[in-house]
Design an enzyme around this catalytic site. Structure first.
Site, mmCIF file in Angstrom:
data_model
loop_
_atom_site.group_PDB
_atom_site.id
_atom_site.type_symbol
_atom_site.label_atom_id
_atom_site.label_comp_id
_atom_site.label_asym_id
_atom_site.label_seq_id
_atom_site.Cartn_x
_atom_site.Cartn_y
_atom_site.Cartn_z
ATOM 1 N N LEU A 183 53.440 54.325 22.051
ATOM 2 C CA LEU A 183 52.135 53.678 22.230
ATOM 3 C C LEU A 183 52.047 53.188 23.672
ATOM 4 C CD1 LEU A 183 49.449 52.319 21.356
ATOM 5 C CD2 LEU A 183 50.806 50.376 20.525
ATOM 6 N N ILE A 184 51.039 53.647 24.384
ATOM 7 C CA ILE A 184 50.864 53.220 25.786
ATOM 8 C C ILE A 184 49.471 52.643 25.981
ATOM 9 C CG2 ILE A 184 50.335 55.631 26.498
ATOM 10 C CD1 ILE A 184 51.572 54.870 29.254
ATOM 11 N N SER A 242 43.638 55.921 32.838
ATOM 12 C CA SER A 242 43.630 56.056 34.302
ATOM 13 C C SER A 242 45.047 55.898 34.861
ATOM 14 C CB SER A 242 42.712 54.941 34.840
ATOM 15 O OG SER A 242 42.826 54.806 36.219
ATOM 16 N N SER A 288 55.574 44.920 38.421
ATOM 17 C CA SER A 288 55.203 45.235 39.811
ATOM 18 C C SER A 288 56.275 44.659 40.727
ATOM 19 C CB SER A 288 53.861 44.579 40.133
ATOM 20 O OG SER A 288 53.599 44.638 41.510
ATOM 21 N N TYR A 331 47.867 37.477 40.658
ATOM 22 C CA TYR A 331 48.501 38.694 40.105
ATOM 23 C C TYR A 331 50.024 38.507 40.035
ATOM 24 C CZ TYR A 331 49.815 43.681 39.910
ATOM 25 O OH TYR A 331 50.352 44.896 39.555
HETATM 26 N N1 LIG Z 1 49.114 51.461 41.319
HETATM 27 C C1 LIG Z 1 49.930 50.604 41.862
HETATM 28 O O1 LIG Z 1 50.168 50.645 43.095
HETATM 29 C C2 LIG Z 1 50.658 49.590 41.004
HETATM 30 C C3 LIG Z 1 51.678 48.840 41.618
HETATM 31 C C4 LIG Z 1 52.359 47.914 40.856
HETATM 32 C C5 LIG Z 1 52.050 47.737 39.522
HETATM 33 N N2 LIG Z 1 51.047 48.458 38.935
HETATM 34 C C6 LIG Z 1 50.749 48.220 37.519
HETATM 35 O O2 LIG Z 1 50.598 49.453 36.857
HETATM 36 C C7 LIG Z 1 49.784 49.273 35.693
HETATM 37 C C8 LIG Z 1 48.772 50.409 35.600
HETATM 38 O O3 LIG Z 1 47.888 50.322 36.704
HETATM 39 P P1 LIG Z 1 47.351 51.606 37.490
HETATM 40 O O4 LIG Z 1 47.935 51.545 38.847
HETATM 41 O O5 LIG Z 1 47.515 52.810 36.691
HETATM 42 O O6 LIG Z 1 45.805 51.182 37.656
HETATM 43 P P2 LIG Z 1 44.440 51.832 37.105
HETATM 44 O O7 LIG Z 1 44.331 53.227 37.568
HETATM 45 O O8 LIG Z 1 43.408 50.852 37.503
HETATM 46 O O9 LIG Z 1 44.596 51.820 35.512
HETATM 47 C C9 LIG Z 1 44.634 50.606 34.801
HETATM 48 C C10 LIG Z 1 44.591 50.843 33.306
HETATM 49 O O10 LIG Z 1 44.731 49.568 32.673
HETATM 50 C C11 LIG Z 1 43.631 49.311 31.848
HETATM 51 N N3 LIG Z 1 43.070 47.984 32.145
HETATM 52 C C12 LIG Z 1 42.722 47.499 33.342
HETATM 53 N N4 LIG Z 1 42.205 46.279 33.222
HETATM 54 C C13 LIG Z 1 42.214 45.985 31.932
HETATM 55 C C14 LIG Z 1 41.791 44.874 31.193
HETATM 56 N N5 LIG Z 1 41.232 43.812 31.751
HETATM 57 N N6 LIG Z 1 41.947 44.901 29.877
HETATM 58 C C15 LIG Z 1 42.487 45.978 29.292
HETATM 59 N N7 LIG Z 1 42.890 47.084 29.934
HETATM 60 C C16 LIG Z 1 42.756 47.074 31.244
HETATM 61 C C17 LIG Z 1 42.576 50.349 32.142
HETATM 62 O O11 LIG Z 1 42.085 50.765 30.882
HETATM 63 P P3 LIG Z 1 40.541 50.729 30.437
HETATM 64 O O12 LIG Z 1 39.734 50.234 31.598
HETATM 65 O O13 LIG Z 1 40.238 52.150 30.123
HETATM 66 O O14 LIG Z 1 40.531 49.851 29.257
HETATM 67 C C18 LIG Z 1 43.316 51.461 32.836
HETATM 68 O O15 LIG Z 1 43.605 52.511 31.958
HETATM 69 C C19 LIG Z 1 49.174 47.870 35.805
HETATM 70 O O16 LIG Z 1 49.848 46.997 34.934
HETATM 71 C C20 LIG Z 1 49.452 47.481 37.264
HETATM 72 O O17 LIG Z 1 49.590 46.092 37.403
HETATM 73 C C21 LIG Z 1 50.329 49.380 39.655
#
Ligand SMILES: NC(=O)c1ccc[n+]([C@@H]2O[C@H](COP(=O)([O-])OP(=O)(O)OC[C@H]3O[C@@H](n4cnc5c(N)ncnc54)[C@H](OP(=O)(O)O)[C@@H]3O)[C@@H](O)[C@H]2O)c1
Length: 284
Positions: free
Chosen positions: A10-11, A16, A146, A159
């Site tokens: 489950l993810i 996105s 993160s 954050y």
């Molecule tokens: N990209 C980076 O550089 C990076 C670095 C460090 C950590 N992270 C972590 O990686 C994880 C995934 O992020 P990503 O980089 O893939 O970003 P992303 O492309 O913005 O995707 C975020 C996902 O999380 C869901 N989401 C966002 N806000 C939400 C909310 N308020 N409630 C429920 N679901 C929510 C969205 O789903 P829906 O909108 O479809 O519900 C979307 O599928 C996050 O936890 C982020 O903190 C990312």
């Protein structure tokens, strides 16, 4: 194990970025993947692509922020989901977003919402799945944290607070569940190529003229542009997640991306004052 799949996963946040790439990758590798989003429509293209060679991806509409007791909440949806899929072996708490701005420019409601998504949802989802994992003597919980869960930087305080809390949750839960064959790990990405930056929420008073941060924010934006050139492919995280699922003894933390490793190493080897000075100079 369930059906003919290697495991059932489950993810959250599968619509996105990291969640989407990981869902497609795990499907391709023989896992059954239940991927959630707040908006089922956003999962349609992934469902179609993932299921081209046979059904392996199951879209799930779930708003992880809905309170316990509300229709469609984690507590209402999960029991039925577990019985429908017989078992959920792996939970990947991935959904999350960044709340940006000086702490003084962030409202209480904005901070609460940040914690609801990034801290309380992983807590609630883990709670719902632990007992069924324990009964089978196998489980993997992977929290996508993160580098900000290790090092806080200016204007990312909200954050970072949430990801520090997620790290503590991971660390304690890991020790509590280890005797039962359930492992808990955190992944600490640096900068990855997803929609994360576009989806960032700015604190409502982040740039208020009543607050004195404007010049620092301008500097931050200028310096941050350079950092955004250092960006990695999320497939690396998908592959790491597969290795965590298959490992007999996954580690507690997995920093990924050189800037994440450098950030962690720096915090360990440099005196605190020097390190804080370095972080301030490079970010504002
Ligand atoms: N990209 C980076 O550089 C990076 C670095 C460090 C950590 N992270 C972590 O990686 C994880 C995934 O992020 P990503 O980089 O893939 O970003 P992303 O492309 O913005 O995707 C975020 C996902 O999380 C869901 N989401 C966002 N806000 C939400 C909310 N308020 N409630 C429920 N679901 C929510 C969205 O789903 P829906 O909108 O479809 O519900 C979307 O599928 C996050 O936890 C982020 O903190 C990312």
């Amino acid at each position: 194990m369930s059906d003919n799949f290697r495991r059932t996963v489950l993810i959250t946040g599968a619509s996105s970025g990291i969640g989407k790439v990981t869902s497609l990758y795990l499907c391709e590798k023989g896992y059954k993947v239940i991927g959630s989003s707040r908006n089922l429509g956003k999962l349609a293209p992934i469902t179609e692509k993932a299921n081209e060679a046979g059904e392996c991806f199951f879209p799930l509409e779930l708003d992880i922020n809905l309170s316990d007791g509300a229709k469609g909440s984690i507590e209402e949806v999960l029991p039925e989901l577990i019985s429908q899929h017989k078992s959920i072996d792996v939970l990947i708490n991935n959904a999350g977003y960044g709340l940006w701005g000086p702490i003084e420019g962030i409202s209480v409601a904005e901070m609460e919402n940040q914690f609801k998504t990034n801290v309380f949802a992983p807590f609630r989802l883990s709670k719902m799945l632990i007992s069924s994992m324990r009964k089978r003597g196998y489980g993997r919980i992977v929290n996508v944290s993160s580098v900000a869960g290790w090092v806080a930087t200016p204007f990312n305080g909200a954050y970072a607070s949430s990801k520090f809390a997620l790290e503590a949750q991971t660390e304690a839960l890991r020790m509590e569940l280890w005797p039962f064959g359930i492992t808990v790990s955190s992944i600490q990405p640096g900068l990855f190529d997803t929609n994360f930056q576009n989806n960032m929420v700015q604190g409502s008073d982040a740039e208020s003229e009543q607050l004195p941060y404007k010049d620092f924010i301008d500097n931050y934006r200028r310096k941050h542009k350079k950092w955004r050139k250092v960006i990695h492919d999320p497939i690396r995280i998908a592959k790491l997640i597969e290795s965590i699922i298959e490992s007999k003894r996954p580690r507690l933390r997995y920093p990924i991306g050189f800037e994440a490793r450098a950030g962690m190493l720096g915090s360990k080897i440099f005196p605190e004052r020097l390190y804080q000075g370095m972080i301030s100079r490079t970010s504002m």
